[in-house]
Design an enzyme around this catalytic site. Sequence first.
Site, PDB file in Angstrom:
ATOM      1  N   GLU A 108       1.000  -1.154  -0.211  1.00  0.00           N
ATOM      2  CA  GLU A 108       0.024   0.204  -0.194  1.00  0.00           C
ATOM      3  C   GLU A 108       0.907   1.478  -0.068  1.00  0.00           C
ATOM      4  O   GLU A 108       1.798   1.384   0.768  1.00  0.00           O
ATOM      5  CB  GLU A 108      -0.975  -0.005   1.092  1.00  0.00           C
ATOM      6  CG  GLU A 108      -1.589   1.016   1.503  1.00  0.00           C
ATOM      7  CD  GLU A 108      -2.476   1.765   0.361  1.00  0.00           C
ATOM      8  OE1 GLU A 108      -3.253   1.078  -0.136  1.00  0.00           O
ATOM      9  OE2 GLU A 108      -2.417   2.942   0.151  1.00  0.00           O
ATOM     10  N   ARG A 135     -17.310   3.889   5.482  1.00  0.00           N
ATOM     11  CA  ARG A 135     -16.108   3.234   4.776  1.00  0.00           C
ATOM     12  C   ARG A 135     -14.914   3.027   5.807  1.00  0.00           C
ATOM     13  O   ARG A 135     -14.405   1.969   5.935  1.00  0.00           O
ATOM     14  CB  ARG A 135     -15.629   4.346   3.816  1.00  0.00           C
ATOM     15  CG  ARG A 135     -16.193   4.185   2.645  1.00  0.00           C
ATOM     16  CD  ARG A 135     -15.869   5.256   1.613  1.00  0.00           C
ATOM     17  NE  ARG A 135     -16.799   5.237   0.507  1.00  0.00           N
ATOM     18  CZ  ARG A 135     -16.532   4.619  -0.617  1.00  0.00           C
ATOM     19  NH1 ARG A 135     -15.154   4.141  -0.957  1.00  0.00           N
ATOM     20  NH2 ARG A 135     -17.221   4.420  -1.579  1.00  0.00           N
ATOM     21  N   ARG A 140     -20.006  15.350  -1.178  1.00  0.00           N
ATOM     22  CA  ARG A 140     -20.536  14.337  -0.206  1.00  0.00           C
ATOM     23  C   ARG A 140     -20.096  14.870   1.211  1.00  0.00           C
ATOM     24  O   ARG A 140     -19.452  15.743   1.571  1.00  0.00           O
ATOM     25  CB  ARG A 140     -19.803  13.129  -0.418  1.00  0.00           C
ATOM     26  CG  ARG A 140     -19.338  12.916  -1.652  1.00  0.00           C
ATOM     27  CD  ARG A 140     -18.292  11.698  -1.955  1.00  0.00           C
ATOM     28  NE  ARG A 140     -18.343  10.588  -1.240  1.00  0.00           N
ATOM     29  CZ  ARG A 140     -17.563   9.526  -1.734  1.00  0.00           C
ATOM     30  NH1 ARG A 140     -16.788   9.811  -2.514  1.00  0.00           N
ATOM     31  NH2 ARG A 140     -17.881   8.372  -1.166  1.00  0.00           N
ATOM     32  N   ASP A 164     -11.763  -1.146  -8.643  1.00  0.00           N
ATOM     33  CA  ASP A 164     -11.951  -0.075  -9.509  1.00  0.00           C
ATOM     34  C   ASP A 164     -10.700  -0.097 -10.307  1.00  0.00           C
ATOM     35  O   ASP A 164     -10.735   0.649 -11.610  1.00  0.00           O
ATOM     36  CB  ASP A 164     -11.555   1.144  -8.411  1.00  0.00           C
ATOM     37  CG  ASP A 164     -13.016   1.710  -8.149  1.00  0.00           C
ATOM     38  OD1 ASP A 164     -14.254   0.835  -8.160  1.00  0.00           O
ATOM     39  OD2 ASP A 164     -13.284   2.713  -7.640  1.00  0.00           O
ATOM     40  N   ALA A 224     -17.957  -1.095  -4.990  1.00  0.00           N
ATOM     41  CA  ALA A 224     -17.149  -1.937  -4.131  1.00  0.00           C
ATOM     42  C   ALA A 224     -17.576  -3.210  -4.119  1.00  0.00           C
ATOM     43  O   ALA A 224     -17.005  -4.376  -4.023  1.00  0.00           O
ATOM     44  CB  ALA A 224     -17.187  -1.126  -2.878  1.00  0.00           C
TER      45      ALA A 224
END
Length: 457
Positions: free
Chosen positions: A42, A126, A208, A329, A342
């Site tokens: 990551e 999330r 959002r 994605d 997702a």
Amino acid sequence: SWEGYCGPSSFQLRVAIVGGGIVGVAAALGLLRRNMTVRLYEQAGNFREIGAGVAFTTNAQTCMALLSPDILAAMKAVSTKNESPYYTYVDGYRRGPDQTDDDDDLSETLLYRLHAGTTGFDACHRAHFLDEMVKHIPDDVVQFRKRFDTYVYDEEREEYTLRFEDGSTATADVVVGCDGIKSRVRQILLGKDNPASYPSFAHQVAFRALVSMDRAVAALGRDKAHNQCMHTGPEAHLLNFPVAQHTMMNIVAFAPHPGEWPHRERMVAPATADEVRDAFAGWRPAVRAIAGLLVGEDDARTLDKWAIFDTYEHPAPTYAKGGACIAGDAAHATSPHHGAGAGMGIEDALALATALGLAAETIQGKGDEGPRKAKKKSVAVTAALAAYDAVRRERTQWLVRSSREVSRTYEWANPDCGTDPEKCLRDIEKRAHKIWHFDIDGMLADAKVEFAHFLSA
Ligand code: FAD
């Protein structure tokens, strides 16, 4: 030589996952459960998700359970169900016969309701979901601050070397790109000059926010705040649904953005309260009240706008080449109008884990159809990823197209439905059912057939 891989239980496929978002982490848990050696790379310094809602349909939840029960348990620990078995679609724009334009008249005309029953969404924050999932990932599986740059394949050794921007390298039998919409793995897999290596702008932006349920109820009333509600209208639409065990309400508002997105590297840019207000200026007071929640009291909230990019214009011709593949994605970035991007990534992870499980068995000369001849590692892995591509590409690319189309239905611009509530409902229902009522067993059976086919090809 590959003989070494035919030993009894000592063999483990080494899978490198690039990207620790929801799909990369779910894939890692599924592969670990299938006794593979997993490394997850990551680029960020820790696992992080944005403070926004994400919802999963029942079929995505079944895939979670099949990947690893820990994933479903993680989602259930933090998720919230709609109070009603219906999703509500209202006219957020026009004044109904009994309505006024007074700011305190928060009524909107009900257009139609989609029955979701028990098949509908469970919504969560999330970051909460990701936090719960990563509790199940052993420490030695993850390496942070590893920004993937490229991979090369060594035919002799049948392995990939991954290179990272800090100059370090790692080796693996399989490379899985879960590195999101701007996937570097996709660029390497499809070629840097291939337009399908890059997402394109859908000429839409999203605003959002997560707001406290108290404020949401005060602005909208109890029923609307605690249940998913789509406010439809011309050229824009706005969705709210409860998250975090009904302590918060998620808001996402979509507005058009003609022309190109001016920020080359970033998909998120600062927005002003006026942009939000202008997008919904002529709308019903209820929608303006939600827009008010988005901007915060005295415009106090820091506002961003999210550019909606997707792979609609240039879908990937394949999700796999040799022992490298893309998922989530990275493979099929979609606009979010079905709320299923997702979830599709979770389905990908299940297909992938299943196919690689078959490859691992085949390399060892095992399998449930009687002892199979042990296969060379690269042959089995290539067949597994080709099978993964075969069972996932059509459905996920349909989602990308359908998501754009259903947005037009919400915005009264679908020529087949116009503003006819009955036609709009049928259109939305047909698409939702294709997502919700997915034959997961069929997909896994197909993966097995495709794997056998590619293995013998
Ligand atoms: P990402 O979450 O983008 O994760 C990619 C990871 O890879 C990141 O951690 C990144 O740091 C890392 N990375 C990137 N490049 C590199 C590199 N070179 N090296 C190492 N690491 C790298 N979906 C739903 O199912 N339900 C919903 O309700 C829903 N709502 C949505 C609402 C909005 C407004 C939007 C925009 C999307 C929504 N989606 C929803 C879609 C969903 O957000 C995505 O499909 C999902 O988050 C994709 O997960 P991912 O793991 O594939 O990618």
